[in-house]
Scaffold this active site. Sequence first.
Site, PDB file in Angstrom:
ATOM      1  N   TYR A 101       0.859  -1.183   0.000  1.00  0.00           N
ATOM      2  CA  TYR A 101       0.000   0.000   0.000  1.00  0.00           C
ATOM      3  C   TYR A 101       0.893   1.230   0.000  1.00  0.00           C
ATOM      4  O   TYR A 101       1.878   1.304   0.754  1.00  0.00           O
ATOM      5  CB  TYR A 101      -0.893   0.017   1.259  1.00  0.00           C
ATOM      6  CG  TYR A 101      -1.598   1.336   1.456  1.00  0.00           C
ATOM      7  CD1 TYR A 101      -2.888   1.525   0.944  1.00  0.00           C
ATOM      8  CD2 TYR A 101      -0.978   2.396   2.110  1.00  0.00           C
ATOM      9  CE1 TYR A 101      -3.533   2.751   1.094  1.00  0.00           C
ATOM     10  CE2 TYR A 101      -1.610   3.621   2.257  1.00  0.00           C
ATOM     11  CZ  TYR A 101      -2.883   3.789   1.745  1.00  0.00           C
ATOM     12  OH  TYR A 101      -3.509   4.996   1.885  1.00  0.00           O
ATOM     13  N   GLU A 189      -3.564   7.370  -3.795  1.00  0.00           N
ATOM     14  CA  GLU A 189      -3.479   6.129  -3.044  1.00  0.00           C
ATOM     15  C   GLU A 189      -3.345   4.966  -4.022  1.00  0.00           C
ATOM     16  O   GLU A 189      -4.064   4.927  -5.021  1.00  0.00           O
ATOM     17  CB  GLU A 189      -4.771   5.983  -2.235  1.00  0.00           C
ATOM     18  CG  GLU A 189      -4.649   5.169  -0.993  1.00  0.00           C
ATOM     19  CD  GLU A 189      -5.969   5.191  -0.228  1.00  0.00           C
ATOM     20  OE1 GLU A 189      -5.931   5.544   0.958  1.00  0.00           O
ATOM     21  OE2 GLU A 189      -7.011   4.868  -0.798  1.00  0.00           O
TER      22      GLU A 189
END
Length: 382
Positions: A101, A189
């Site tokens: 991530y 993101e």
Amino acid sequence: MDLLEHQGKRYFAQYGVPVPPGETASDPSEAAAAAERIGFPVVIKAQVHVGGRGKAGGVRPAGNPEEAAAVADDILGMDIRGRTVGRVLIEEASEIAAEYYAGFTLDRSARMYLGMLSARGGVDIEEVAESDPDAIARLLIDPVDGLDEAAARSWAEAARLDTAATEGAVEILLRLYEAFTEGDADLVEVNPLILTPGGRVLALDAKVSLDASSRFRHPEYREYDATQPRDEREAAAHARGLQYVGLDGTVGVIANGAGLAMSTVDIVSQAGGAAANFLDIGGGADVDTMAAALEVINDDPGVKAIFINIFGGIILGDVVAQGILDALERVDMRSPIVLRLDGANAAQGLAMLEPVFSEMFTTAETMPAGALRAVELAGGGA
Ligand code: GDP
Ligand code: MN
């Protein structure tokens, strides 16, 4: 301004962040043709402004044209958390050795950029943040200094990414940071950022939220307007010239002045409830404005009670009262109203309203009392 995944990936690509080759389609045959051009296997992905598509069945592989058409047919029209899928992204399928991530956002209290990086991507990062916060390496970045290679490298090490991924990840972090800052984003993101068995690192998903106020610097961002999710209530309110922001609660709020409207939203929360909206009628408490405000709130199916909070100053209490009286003639109200009217000419206004007070329309002397009453009428806490 939130981008769809395929828009976010194109945006990433402009800054050199590697993404898999792909095309979009809005019908099954178009999807099959795109898949043939890309080459099998492909992954077909729902394009909606919400996450969790994988879990909802909105991300599925296909190995041949027939399967691609069938999968696209299944996904198109699907409802994912209240959003209907009108378009799919067809992408070259990637082999995954590890899922990470990576994201950048603003840390307003620190007045810095905040980077987040984790070796535990692919799943709900919110869940990781709660159950294992140390699994996310956070980096505060001073916007004046920016992010350099050495900092990115030690950050990747702190996040304990696989060594095979370090070089690729450092490169991507630097480019992603540039995409975040140059593009005036509030959030970028990547979940998952993947490492392939062959050692490549690439962005398999993209979530980008751009600061709409930066449009003057980026005229090309206008293309995103058409795909913005629309709040019907906001559209209706803006068409009537009201300052309105839709929220998720059950107490409809009407106040005069942005400050008082915000305080009203806050005090409804403090009273244990939740506002259905922010609505500032400004200095215009005339009948048209008040009727428009009541109409917009009355049409919101989420509203169970209404709190009108007016402090007379530039607008006078008796003018507000007349506006409410006339508006009530025009609008057939579904929900009970609590009025707090204070300030200039409040007594005259309340006297004028006396004949129409009922179980459905009551007053409160203070703002906290009004909020409590409205929350109670809306059926209690959120
Ligand atoms: P989200 O669920 O809305 O966040 O959608 P994602 O784009 O993140 O996809 C969900 C999951 O599907 C990812 O975490 C991956 O595990 C998987 N996935 C997506 N694309 C591919 C692919 O090309 N290959 C493989 N093997 N898995 C994929
Ligand atoms: Mn994802």
